[in-house]
Design a protein around this motif. Structure first.
Motif, PDB file in Angstrom:
ATOM      1  N   VAL A  18       0.841  -1.194   0.000  1.00 10.93           N
ATOM      2  CA  VAL A  18       0.000   0.000   0.000  1.00 10.93           C
ATOM      3  C   VAL A  18       0.878   1.247   0.000  1.00 10.93           C
ATOM      4  N   VAL A  19       0.551   2.170  -0.889  1.00 14.93           N
ATOM      5  CA  VAL A  19       1.264   3.435  -1.025  1.00 14.93           C
ATOM      6  C   VAL A  19       0.486   4.557  -0.354  1.00 14.93           C
ATOM      7  N   TYR A  20      -0.842   4.503  -0.459  1.00 19.18           N
ATOM      8  CA  TYR A  20      -1.696   5.567   0.061  1.00 19.18           C
ATOM      9  C   TYR A  20      -3.078   4.988   0.327  1.00 19.18           C
ATOM     10  N   GLU A  21      -3.723   5.522   1.355  1.00 24.07           N
ATOM     11  CA  GLU A  21      -5.089   5.111   1.660  1.00 24.07           C
ATOM     12  C   GLU A  21      -5.869   6.311   2.176  1.00 24.07           C
ATOM     13  N   SER A  22      -7.089   6.456   1.683  1.00 26.82           N
ATOM     14  CA  SER A  22      -8.011   7.461   2.204  1.00 26.82           C
ATOM     15  C   SER A  22      -9.238   6.707   2.723  1.00 26.82           C
ATOM     16  N   GLY A  23     -10.225   7.433   3.145  1.00 30.15           N
ATOM     17  CA  GLY A  23     -11.429   6.783   3.642  1.00 30.15           C
ATOM     18  C   GLY A  23     -12.121   5.913   2.609  1.00 30.15           C
ATOM     19  N   ARG A  24     -12.065   6.332   1.328  1.00 26.68           N
ATOM     20  CA  ARG A  24     -12.782   5.597   0.283  1.00 26.68           C
ATOM     21  C   ARG A  24     -11.906   5.046  -0.832  1.00 26.68           C
ATOM     22  N   THR A  25     -10.582   5.249  -0.748  1.00 28.64           N
ATOM     23  CA  THR A  25      -9.697   4.744  -1.801  1.00 28.64           C
ATOM     24  C   THR A  25      -8.503   4.002  -1.208  1.00 28.64           C
ATOM     25  N   LEU A  26      -7.890   3.189  -2.039  1.00 28.28           N
ATOM     26  CA  LEU A  26      -6.679   2.467  -1.672  1.00 28.28           C
ATOM     27  C   LEU A  26      -5.752   2.487  -2.880  1.00 28.28           C
ATOM     28  N   ALA A  27      -4.468   2.729  -2.649  1.00 26.51           N
ATOM     29  CA  ALA A  27      -3.476   2.743  -3.723  1.00 26.51           C
ATOM     30  C   ALA A  27      -2.358   1.776  -3.368  1.00 26.51           C
ATOM     31  N   PHE A  28      -2.001   0.921  -4.314  1.00 27.17           N
ATOM     32  CA  PHE A  28      -0.975  -0.090  -4.067  1.00 27.17           C
ATOM     33  C   PHE A  28      -0.167  -0.336  -5.337  1.00 27.17           C
ATOM     34  N   ARG A  29       1.050  -0.830  -5.159  1.00 24.62           N
ATOM     35  CA  ARG A  29       1.961  -1.054  -6.288  1.00 24.62           C
ATOM     36  C   ARG A  29       1.475  -2.197  -7.173  1.00 24.62           C
ATOM     37  N   ASP A  30       1.600  -1.993  -8.475  1.00 26.44           N
ATOM     38  CA  ASP A  30       1.266  -3.024  -9.451  1.00 26.44           C
ATOM     39  C   ASP A  30       2.305  -4.141  -9.370  1.00 26.44           C
ATOM     40  N   LEU A  31       1.872  -5.385  -9.458  1.00 31.93           N
ATOM     41  CA  LEU A  31       2.798  -6.520  -9.392  1.00 31.93           C
ATOM     42  C   LEU A  31       3.609  -6.698 -10.670  1.00 31.93           C
ATOM     43  N   ASN A  32       3.166  -6.076 -11.760  1.00 35.26           N
ATOM     44  CA  ASN A  32       3.873  -6.150 -13.042  1.00 35.26           C
ATOM     45  C   ASN A  32       4.097  -4.728 -13.548  1.00 35.26           C
ATOM     46  N   PRO A  33       4.993  -3.971 -12.883  1.00 37.44           N
ATOM     47  CA  PRO A  33       5.127  -2.548 -13.201  1.00 37.44           C
ATOM     48  C   PRO A  33       5.632  -2.295 -14.618  1.00 37.44           C
ATOM     49  N   GLN A  34       5.030  -1.283 -15.248  1.00 38.15           N
ATOM     50  CA  GLN A  34       5.414  -0.868 -16.592  1.00 38.15           C
ATOM     51  C   GLN A  34       6.247   0.409 -16.578  1.00 38.15           C
ATOM     52  N   ALA A  35       6.510   0.936 -15.388  1.00 42.30           N
ATOM     53  CA  ALA A  35       7.322   2.146 -15.209  1.00 42.30           C
ATOM     54  C   ALA A  35       7.836   2.119 -13.767  1.00 42.30           C
ATOM     55  N   PRO A  36       8.863   2.922 -13.457  1.00 39.17           N
ATOM     56  CA  PRO A  36       9.364   2.943 -12.074  1.00 39.17           C
ATOM     57  C   PRO A  36       8.268   3.230 -11.046  1.00 39.17           C
ATOM     58  N   THR A  37       7.359   4.136 -11.368  1.00 38.48           N
ATOM     59  CA  THR A  37       6.150   4.307 -10.564  1.00 38.48           C
ATOM     60  C   THR A  37       5.006   3.682 -11.343  1.00 38.48           C
ATOM     61  N   HIS A  38       4.416   2.653 -10.767  1.00 38.04           N
ATOM     62  CA  HIS A  38       3.205   2.040 -11.335  1.00 38.04           C
ATOM     63  C   HIS A  38       2.352   1.603 -10.163  1.00 38.04           C
ATOM     64  N   VAL A  39       1.399   2.455  -9.832  1.00 37.79           N
ATOM     65  CA  VAL A  39       0.539   2.249  -8.670  1.00 37.79           C
ATOM     66  C   VAL A  39      -0.903   2.217  -9.149  1.00 37.79           C
ATOM     67  N   ILE A  74       3.758  11.397  -3.421  1.00 36.59           N
ATOM     68  CA  ILE A  74       4.484  10.469  -2.544  1.00 36.59           C
ATOM     69  C   ILE A  74       5.653   9.833  -3.288  1.00 36.59           C
ATOM     70  N   ASP A  75       5.427   9.444  -4.543  1.00 39.57           N
ATOM     71  CA  ASP A  75       6.471   8.766  -5.325  1.00 39.57           C
ATOM     72  C   ASP A  75       7.436   9.739  -6.005  1.00 39.57           C
ATOM     73  N   GLY A  76       7.215  11.036  -5.852  1.00 43.93           N
ATOM     74  CA  GLY A  76       8.146  12.022  -6.378  1.00 43.93           C
ATOM     75  C   GLY A  76       8.078  12.248  -7.871  1.00 43.93           C
ATOM     76  N   VAL A  77       6.933  11.957  -8.493  1.00 42.74           N
ATOM     77  CA  VAL A  77       6.818  12.153  -9.939  1.00 42.74           C
ATOM     78  C   VAL A  77       5.867  13.290 -10.306  1.00 42.74           C
ATOM     79  N   SER A  78       5.309  13.959  -9.314  1.00 41.76           N
ATOM     80  CA  SER A  78       4.302  14.981  -9.609  1.00 41.76           C
ATOM     81  C   SER A  78       4.880  16.187 -10.349  1.00 41.76           C
TER      82      SER A  78
END
Length: 114
Positions: A18-39, A74-78
């Motif tokens: 898990v990278v980020y969580e809010s009350g209604r959302t969840l963000a987690f890393r992809d198991l087969n990333p296509q880029a250095p950041t793939h969430v 969070i991942d520094g790509v913004s």
């Protein structure tokens, strides 16, 4: 849904990084990333695809996008840029039918891909 992979991740029946969580959302890393950041960013409630998410109302789609922006920060790509992708339907490449936004960044992302 009892057989939905992402619902099982939300219920903590299946582990995820898990990278980020809010009350209604969840963000987690992809198991087969296509880029250095793939969430993957998902609503915790089950909605099959982006069309269903749009119909959900209550600004849930906006909250998914806000969570995607939080992930990019969070991942520094913004600052350099990132891509948000929704695949809707099997013909578009959707393989898990719980709506999810792919947040991709950390390298040049040209279009069209390939």
């Amino acid at each position: 849904m009892s057989d939905c992979l992402f619902c099982k991740i939300v219920a903590k029946e299946i582990p995820a990084e898990v990278v980020y969580e809010s009350g209604r959302t969840l963000a987690f890393r992809d198991l087969n990333p296509q880029a250095p950041t793939h969430v993957l960013v998902i609503p915790k409630d089950h909605h099959a695809d982006a069309a269903a998410l749009a119909d959900a109302g209550d600004d849930l789609a906006g909250e998914v996008l806000k969570s995607a922006q939080e992930v990019a920060t969070i991942d520094g790509v913004s600052e350099d840029g990132y891509r948000i992708v929704f695949n809707t339907g099997a013909a578009a490449g959707q393989t898990v039918f719980h709506v999810h936004a792919h947040v991709l960044g950390g390298r040049g992302l040209t279009w069209p891909p390939g």
